[in-house]
Enzyme design. Structure first.
Site, PDB file in Angstrom:
ATOM      1  N   ASP A 132     -49.586  16.240   2.492  1.00 45.35           N
ATOM      2  CA  ASP A 132     -50.325  15.171   2.988  1.00 45.35           C
ATOM      3  C   ASP A 132     -50.580  16.081   4.063  1.00 45.35           C
ATOM      4  O   ASP A 132     -50.201  15.108   4.859  1.00 45.35           O
ATOM      5  CB  ASP A 132     -49.173  13.778   2.889  1.00 45.35           C
ATOM      6  CG  ASP A 132     -48.562  13.204   1.617  1.00 45.35           C
ATOM      7  OD1 ASP A 132     -48.512  13.276   1.538  1.00 45.35           O
ATOM      8  OD2 ASP A 132     -47.367  12.937   1.835  1.00 45.35           O
ATOM      9  N   GLU A 185     -38.843  17.171  -1.959  1.00 43.40           N
ATOM     10  CA  GLU A 185     -38.119  18.763  -1.339  1.00 43.40           C
ATOM     11  C   GLU A 185     -36.637  18.865  -1.047  1.00 43.40           C
ATOM     12  O   GLU A 185     -36.166  19.931  -0.558  1.00 43.40           O
ATOM     13  CB  GLU A 185     -39.233  18.574   0.429  1.00 43.40           C
ATOM     14  CG  GLU A 185     -40.545  18.695   0.905  1.00 43.40           C
ATOM     15  CD  GLU A 185     -41.170  17.589   0.410  1.00 43.40           C
ATOM     16  OE1 GLU A 185     -42.475  18.091  -0.433  1.00 43.40           O
ATOM     17  OE2 GLU A 185     -40.771  16.523   0.234  1.00 43.40           O
ATOM     18  N   ASP A 215     -43.238  12.999  -6.406  1.00 40.00           N
ATOM     19  CA  ASP A 215     -43.340  13.895  -5.458  1.00 40.00           C
ATOM     20  C   ASP A 215     -42.081  13.433  -4.645  1.00 40.00           C
ATOM     21  O   ASP A 215     -41.240  13.907  -5.137  1.00 40.00           O
ATOM     22  CB  ASP A 215     -43.991  12.173  -4.641  1.00 40.00           C
ATOM     23  CG  ASP A 215     -45.118  11.965  -3.734  1.00 40.00           C
ATOM     24  OD1 ASP A 215     -44.426  13.141  -2.907  1.00 40.00           O
ATOM     25  OD2 ASP A 215     -45.974  11.966  -3.264  1.00 40.00           O
TER      26      ASP A 215
END
Length: 973
Positions: A652, A578, A575
Site C-alpha cells: 500500500d 505478513e 492480502d
C-alpha cells in the site's frame, strides 16, 4: 581417528538432501588434543554423501561442528552447530528432493591445516583450526570468504522452543563486487553493499534472503525468522547524539506543538531528547494538550553533534503524514505518506567531531494516527566489505553458496533449491483493472462493458475486499444484496466480455462471523487479539488463522472453494499475508499476536506466513482442478514463493512522485531475488485528501502522475492498475481526447502488441529460469556505470525502460550501456533513431511518451492490437536491430492449462547473424497443434542507423516471408 558415518536409504531407495541433514547425529569424532599439526588434523573429518562433516579445533561462539555438502556442482550447503544433531527439517523455503550424486575431491593444503573440497564448478577450503571457509570458483579464483574473526556465532535464545539460537554469519566480499537482491525494500536500494536492512515482512516491504553478485557468487540465507542484514551496530534515536535546542542549550531539541495551524498563537513548546514516535504505542508520549489531526503540526528545531571521529552517519526517517527535514541547512526529505502505513526514508550527513549541525523537522499529521521518528548510526566505513546476516531464531547456521557465470545462473541455482517458477496463464500477462474497491455486481459489469465499448484492451478485473456483509469478514461469501448472483456475474465476464476475474481473500476472521467458532474451537486461530478485544478499522474484533497448520489451511481452502472458487473465480489475491493482524506495532507485539503457531514459536517462521498460504492454495487448486493454471497475488513473499505461482506486489504505497520513483528500485531488487513476477499499484494506492476534490490544477497534476506511472507499469511483469479514489479506470482519469487518456491507451495497446514477446519471456522464465524485470547488472555486469543505475531496467533482452518520475519533465538523462564487444548501437523503440552505447544522452520524454531503447542484435516480435490475449497471430512483425548477433525463441501454447509441462507447446527459434545479414529461423519444435500453431507470415523490418524504423513508423517491411514450420534462411541485406 576418522569417524564413521553410513547413510541408510529410505524405503523408496532415495536419499534427500533434507534427510541427510538429520543423519549427522550418527557420526562420532575424536581427535588429538594439544599442538595442532598436519598429522592430527588429517583425521578430523567424516565423509558423507556429496560432502563432509567435521569439528573445529578452536571453535568459539557456539559453532563446534561444520557440515558442507554439495547440492549440485555449483551449490554448496553449509551448516554450523554446537553438536552434530543437524536439523532434519531445515527450512520451509527449500524443496525436499532427491540428493543427486555430485563428484567432488577432498585434499589437504598448507601442511594439512586447510581442507579442500572441490567439485567441477566450486571449491571450498576449510581452516581446520578456526573453521574459516573460503569459496573459490573452478579455476581457483576467490569468490567469497567467511571473516577470520567472529565469522559465526550461535547464542541460545528463550523462545519457548528448545534448541534454538540467535545465529550470526559474516563474510568478506573480497572483490568488493556489487550485491543485489534480498527482496523488495522500499528505501531505494539496489546495490546492497554497505546497506542495512531489517528483514521482517510488513506492508510494502517484502524480503527474500537471496543475495546475488556480479562477482559470480550468491548466498541463500536459509532462515525464515526475523533477520538483520548489514553492520551489527543498530540504529538509535537522536538522544545517542548531543542535542541542542534552538537557543543553543544542551539536552534536547525545541519541539513546538500546534493543534490547529489556523490558530498558531495557541502553540506551545517543550524540549525533547528524541523524535521517537515510531509505533502506535509511542504516540502516548505526545503532550496531552496536543490534538493530532489534519490541521495540526509539530516543529522540531535545534542542533545535533557527535563526539566521535569524523564519519558519515546514516539516518532513517519513519513517518505517516506530511514531513520535511533539513540537516545542515539542506532539505533532505519532503514526503507524504498515509498515516496508517508509515514509510521510511534514508539520508546521510557527514559529521565532524563536536561540530554542531542545524536540524529542523516539520511534521503535519494526516489524521489521528500518524507517526514520526528519526534514528541514526555511524555508517559502515567505505572499505568495509563485510556481508553479515543475523537471524533471531535458528537451529543452526544454515546457508547455501552458489556460483555461476552471471546472475541468471545464480537465480537458476536458487530455483533448483526452492522450485521452478511455473508459466502463468496467458491472460495474466495482459492488463488488469482494479481499485479499492468495486462495491457491487452491477458496478463490475458496467466497468467491463465500458472497457469493451471504448476498445481499451483488458484481460482481468479485480474484486478487492469488502464484498461480504459488513460484520461477516471471514465468511468468504458475497453480500447477496450487492452481489445477487456472483456466479452469473463471473460467467458474464467470461462469456460476454472475454474477461477474467480475480478476488481478494484475507486470512482474517471476525469474531462472530460464520466460521469463526469452528476455527476457534479447533485452535486454528491466533487468539491473543481476540482476547484483548481489539477492534479493526471497521469496528470489529478480528484475528487471523494459522496458515502453518495444514488442517487449518485445508479447512480455509474448503471454505474458499465452496463459496468462491465454485463460482468460476480465475485467480487469488491473498492480502495482508505478513500477517498484518494490527498495523504499525512492534515486532515483539506482532509475535505475541501470532502465538502460538503450529510450527512452534512465531519467531521460527515469522517471515514465511505468506509462503505457507501460497502453498496451500496452489496445491489444493491443482487437486481440485488439475489442469487449470493457478495464479496468486500476495503482499508478502519469501524464498520459494515463485514455485507456487505467486506474484507479489509492493503493498500500500502512496500516490506520489517519490513513491513512484522508488518502485523502480523495489522491483529491480525483488526480481533479482529469484521471484520473477512482481507488481505495484500503478498510480499509487493511498491518496492525499486534496485529490478528492479536483480543481483544474489538481486534476492536471493527478493526470500527469497517473500517466507517467501507467507508462512505467506497462513494462512491469504484471500490468495492474489499483488504488483508492479518484477512480482508477483511465476513462475516469481523463477524457478521450486528453493527452493522459491518449497516452495510457497507447501503452495499453502496446502491451498487447508486445504479447508475443512477453509471453515468450514467460516461457523462458519456466524453461530457462529467466527473469523478466532485470536490473542492468544482469545484462551489463562488465559496465560499472550500468551496474550502479537504479532508475532504469531491462524488460527482457530487448527493451531498456527509462521511467519518467519527475513532474513536468519532458526529457530524461539516460545512460546507454556499452556492449561487451565493439561500439554497439541502441535504437529508440518508437522511431528507430540510433545512438552509440557507453554514453549518457538527454532523451526526449514528451508527456505522452516514455524513453524506451532497444539494443543492437535484438529480434523483437510484435503482433496486432487485440482487446484481450488471444492465440498467437498468424501475422507478426519482426523488428531486427542491426549491429550485433542476436537470437529469440518465439513461444506459444494453449494458454491456461499445464499441458506445457508435458511438451504441448510450440517453439520457434530465430538467429540473426549481423556480419552476413542472415536471419535463420529453425523448424518449429514441440507437440502443440492448437490455435495459433499454423503457418505464419513474418513481416521483417531490418533497423539500422541508415534505416531508422520504429514500431510507430509506417515504413514497409524489408522482407515478407511465409513460415510453414520448416527451417528458413533469409538474406536481409
Amino acid at each position: 581417528m576418522r569417524g564413521n558415518l553410513s547413510l541408510k536409504k529410505k524405503k523408496n531407495g532415495k536419499l534427500t538432501w533434507k534427510t541427510a541433514l538429520g543423519l549427522m547425529a550418527m557420526a562420532t569424532f575424536s581427535y588429538c588434543s594439544g599442538q595442532v599439526t598436519a598429522q592430527n588434523l588429517h583425521p578430523t573429518y567424516t565423509k558423507i554423501q556429496n560432502g563432509i562433516i567435521l569439528p573445529i579445533h578452536q571453535a568459539n561462539n557456539g559453532a563446534q561442528f561444520l557440515k558442507l555438502q554439495f547440492v549440485s556442482p555449483d551449490i554448496l550447503h553449509v551448516m554450523a552447530k554446537p553438536d552434530t544433531n543437524f536439523a532434519l527439517h531445515n527450512s520451509i523455503m527449500t524443496l525436499s528432493q532427491p540428493l543427486k550424486p555430485v563428484e567432488f575431491q577432498i585434499s589437504h593444503q598448507k601442511g594439512g591445516r586447510l581442507l579442500l573440497l572441490k567439485s567441477t564448478q566450486l571449491q571450498a577450503t576449510v581452516d581446520l583450526v578456526t573453521g574459516q571457509i573460503r569459496y573459490l570458483d573452478k579455476d581457483g579464483k576467490t569468490l567469497l570468504e567467511e571473516t577470520s574473526k567472529d565469522a559465526r556465532s550461535l547464542d541460545p535464545v528463550a523462545i519457548g522452543e528448545p534448541g534454538y539460537y540467535s545465529v550470526v554469519q559474516q563474510f568478506n566480499n573480497l572483490q568488493n563486487a556489487p550485491l543485489y537482491g534480498l527482496g523488495g525494500n522500499q528505501l531505494g536500494y539496489t546495490d546492497m553493499r554497505g546497506k542495512d536492512l531489517e528483514m521482517i515482512q510488513y506492508n510494502s516491504n517484502v524480503f527474500n534472503p537471496l543475495l546475488v553478485s556480479t562477482g559470480h557468487f550468491g548466498i541463500f540465507w536459509n532462515n525464515t525468522s526475523i533477520t538483520y542484514y548489514g553492520h551489527p551496530e543498530q540504529f538509535r534515536f537522536l538522544e545517542s547524539l548531543q542535542l541542542f535546542d534552538k537557543n543553543g542549550k544542551a539536552g534536547g531539541l525545541t519541539a513546538t506543538y500546534i493543534s490547529d495551524s489556523s490558530r498558531p498563537r495557541e502553540s506551545f513548546s517543550r524540549r525533547e531528547s528524541s523524535i521517537g514516535y515510531q509505533f502506535a504505542k509511542d504516540t502516548a508520549a505526545l503532550p496531552e494538550a496536543f490534538v493530532m489531526n489534519t490541521k495540526s503540526k509539530v516543529i522540531w528545531e535545534g542542533q545535533i553533534s557527535s563526539s566521535e571521529p569524523k564519519a558519515v552517519h546514516d539516518f532513517i526517517l519513519k513517518f505517516g503524514g506530511y514531513i520535511k527535514v533539513w540537516l545542515d541547512n539542506k532539505q533532505v526529505a519532503d514526503w507524504w505518506r498515509q498515516a496508517w502505513n508509515p514509510a521510511e526514508v534514508p539520508f546521510q550527513l557527514e559529521m565532524e567531531p563536536d561540530k554542531k549541525y542545524n536540524i529542523k523537522v516539520v511534521w503535519s499529521p494526516d489524521g489521528a494516527a500518524s507517526f514520526a521518528a528519526i534514528r541514526q548510526k555511524k555508517a559502515a566505513h567505505d572499505t568495509d566489505r563485510q556481508i553479515r546476516f543475523h537471524s533471531e531464531a535458528g537451529k543452526q547456521i544454515d546457508y547455501f553458496v552458489l556460483t555461476g557465470q552471471n546472475i541468471d545462473s545464480l537465480i537458476s541455482g536458487y530455483r533448483l533449491l526452492t522450485g521452478r517458477a511455473p508459466l502463468m496463464p496467458k491472460w495474466a500477462y495482459g492488463f488488469w483493472q482494479s481499485k479499492e474497491h468495486y462495491n457491487s455486481q452491477q458496478e463490475i459489469l458496467e466497468t467491463a462493458a465500458e472497457f469493451r465499448k471504448r476498445q481499451i484492451p483488458i484481460d482481468n478485473i479485480v474484486q478487492d475486499w469488502y464484498y461480504w456483509k459488513k460484520d461477516d469478514w471471514g465468511s468468504q461469501r458475497f453480500d447477496a444484496d450487492r452481489y445477487p448472483d456472483p456466479a452469473k456475474m463471473i460467467s458474464e465476464l467470461h462469456q460476454t466480455y472475454n474477461l477474467h476475474f480475480m478476488i481478494s481473500v484475507w486470512p482474517k476472521f471476525y469474531q462472530g462471523s460464520r466460521y469463526f467458532k469452528t476455527f476457534w474451537d479447533h485452535n486454528w486461530l491466533y487468539k491473543q487479539n481476540v482476547n484483548e478485544n481489539r477492534q479493526d478499522w471497521m469496528g470489529y474484533v478480528s484475528t487471523f488463522y494459522d496458515a502453518f497448520n495444514p488442517e487449518a489451511g485445508k479447512a480455509f481452502w474448503d471454505i474458499v472453494r465452496d463459496n468462491i472458487y465454485s463460482k468460476g473465480v480465475d485467480a487469488w489475491w491473498l492480502d495482508a499475508t505478513e500477517p498484518d493482524i494490527v498495523d504499525n506495532i512492534t515486532n515483539e507485539r506482532r509475535m505475541e499476536l501470532m502465538t502460538p503457531t503450529y510450527s512452534g514459536a512465531p519467531q521460527i517462521n515469522f517471515n514465511a506466513f505468506a509462503l505457507a498460504q501460497d502453498k496451500t492454495f496452489y496445491t489444493e487448486q491443482r487437486k481440485a482442478d488439475p489442469n487449470k493454471r493457478v495464479f496468486i497475488l500476495t503482499r508478502s513473499a519469501t524464498g520459494g514463493a515463485q514455485h507456487y505461482a505467486a506474484s507479489t506486489w509492493s503493498g500500500d504505497i502512496g500516490a506520489t512522485w517519490q513513491e513512484m520513483h522508488r518502485q523502480i528500485a523495489t522491483g529491480i531488487s525483488f526480481s533479482m531475488t529469484g521471484i520473477p513476477y512482481w507488481s505495484m499499484d500503478i498510480g499509487g494506492f493511498a491518496v492525499e485528501s486534496k485529490y478528492q476534490h479536483l480543481t483544474p490544477a489538481l486534476k492536471a497534476a493527478w493526470q500527469e502522475l497517473q500517466t507517467r506511472w501507467f507508462q512505467f507499469g506497462t513494462f512491469s511483469p504484471i500490468f495492474r492498475s489499483h488504488g483508492q479514489a479518484p477512480a482508477r479506470e483511465m476513462f475516469h482519469t481523463a477524457s478521450k481526447g486528453e493527452p493522459a487518456y491518449q497516452s495510457m491507451r497507447y501503452y495499453d495497446q502496446l502491451r498487447y502488441r508486445l504479447m508475443p514477446y512477453i509471453y515468450s519471456l514467460g516461457a523462458a522464465t519456466y524453461f530457462k529460469d529467466y527473469t523478466l524485470m532485470r536490473g542492468l547488472a544482469m545484462d551489463f555486469s562488465y559496465d560499472p556505470t550500468a551496474t550502479e543505475i537504479s532508475d532504469a531496467f531491462m524488460f527482457g533482452p530487448a527493451l531498456l525502460i527509462e521511467p519518467v518520475t519527475t513532474a513536468g519533465a519532458t526529457t530524461k538523462k539516460v545512460y546507454l550501456p556499452k556492449p561487451e564487444k565493439g561500439a554497439g548501437n541502441w535504437y529508440c523503440l518508437y522511431d528507430g533513431k540510433s545512438f552509440k552505447g557507453g554514453q549518457s544522452i538527454t532523451a526526449e520524454a514528451p508527456y505522452e511518451r516514455m524513453p524506451v531503447f532497444v539494443p543492437a542484435g535484438t529480434i523483437l516480435p510484435l503482433g496486432p492490437v487485440t482487446q484481450h490475449t488471444t492465440p498467437l497471430s498468424d501475422s507478426l512483425d519482426l523488428y531486427i536491430y542491426q549491429g550485433s548477433d542476436g537470437h529469440f525463441t518465439l513461444y506459444q501454447d494453449q494458454g491456461t492449462t499445464y499441458d506445457y509441462e508435458k511438451g504441448d507447446f510450440q517453439k520457434i527459434a530465430m538467429h540473426y547473424e549481423d556480419q552476413s545479414g542472415r536471419l535463420l529461423i529453425d523448424s518449429a519444435t514441440g507437440s502443440y497443434t492448437g490455435p495459433g500453431s499454423g503457418p505464419k507470415t513474418f513481416l521483417i523490418h531490418l533497423v539500422s542507423p541508415q534505416n531508422p524504423v520504429g514500431i510507430d513508423s509506417k515504413s514497409p517491411a524489408t522482407k515478407v516471408v511465409r513460415y510453414q514450420g520448416q527451417a528458413l534462411e533469409l538474406q536481409l541485406r
